[in-house]
Design an enzyme around this catalytic site. Sequence first.
Site, short mmCIF file in Angstrom:
data_model
loop_
_atom_site.label_atom_id
_atom_site.label_comp_id
_atom_site.label_asym_id
_atom_site.label_seq_id
_atom_site.Cartn_x
_atom_site.Cartn_y
_atom_site.Cartn_z
N GLU A 5 35.37 42.54 47.73
CA GLU A 5 36.12 41.20 47.94
C GLU A 5 36.75 41.44 49.30
O GLU A 5 36.67 40.35 50.28
CB GLU A 5 37.25 40.88 46.97
CG GLU A 5 36.52 40.51 45.61
CD GLU A 5 37.76 40.34 44.42
OE1 GLU A 5 37.39 39.63 43.28
OE2 GLU A 5 38.72 40.95 44.83
N LYS A 51 40.29 31.00 36.31
CA LYS A 51 41.07 32.10 35.52
C LYS A 51 40.64 33.42 36.25
O LYS A 51 39.63 33.56 36.40
CB LYS A 51 40.04 32.19 34.01
CG LYS A 51 40.27 33.29 33.32
CD LYS A 51 39.26 33.26 32.07
CE LYS A 51 39.48 34.41 31.19
NZ LYS A 51 38.89 35.65 31.57
N ASP A 83 31.68 32.60 38.04
CA ASP A 83 31.04 32.35 36.63
C ASP A 83 31.90 31.23 35.95
O ASP A 83 32.93 30.92 36.37
CB ASP A 83 31.38 33.65 35.70
CG ASP A 83 32.92 34.07 35.85
OD1 ASP A 83 33.44 33.75 34.99
OD2 ASP A 83 33.52 34.69 36.81
#
Length: 242
Positions: free
Chosen positions: A16, A178, A204
């Site tokens: 990331e 989340k 996702d």
Amino acid sequence: MVSLKRLAVFFAMEEEAMPFIQSLSLAPDKDFGDSKLPFRYYRGRFKSSFDVLVAVNGKDPRYGVDNIGTEPATLNAYITLRQYMPDLCLSVGTAGGFQHKGASIGDVYLSTEAFRFHDRRIQIPGFSEYGVGHYPVFEIEGMAETLGLKKGVVSTANSLDYSEKDWEMMKKNNASVKEMEAAGIAWVAHLLHTPLLGLKAVTDFVDSPEKTEEQFFAHFALAIKKLHSNLHQVLDYLASIQ
Ligand code: ADE
């Protein structure tokens, strides 16, 4: 807005963080932090505007994987905030989104309202609110609208999946994304009076019958691309309002 001289950017996963570190030509700083810990730090400057420190959680020495989750995030946040004393922090990474709230894969969300936990259930008076946390989000009026970012609550827990109780709490939290670090960082930022923003790209859907891990790997590259282009825009915006 704070007068921005030092910006700290937190990432849990090396994949990331690397595109951002490379694009700003940040240099590793091996003397920063605690050499016994796996965290990695990269420093430099954003244009001629402010200093930047990227704090990455590094690899677990036994399992060889990224140190994701709240414990490394919290410890790294403490070390970074005490030593670097940033004026502003960003918790940046990937997250699950919610189709029923209009999320698309690759959407980038800016945190709003308050960072929350959805797996700390403590049914004792006073402690249930403590468990959820509600740590302050530093909101910059107009930034999300100007940059075309989605806005919503970042909700944190230590699992990639979720239990029925987690689901109920995510609903109560009004979660838009989340993930697994932000509220841990937010606890430290709150204690040390340092403003914190969250920037999270959707890999996702939480409310999908497809396996989270399969969605995550299928969409990781797209989400990271969007995350980094938006992160650059956020830094440009911060520089423009100084
Ligand atoms: N990071 C990316 N997707 C996630 C999810 N569904 N839950 C927690 N962290 C994530």
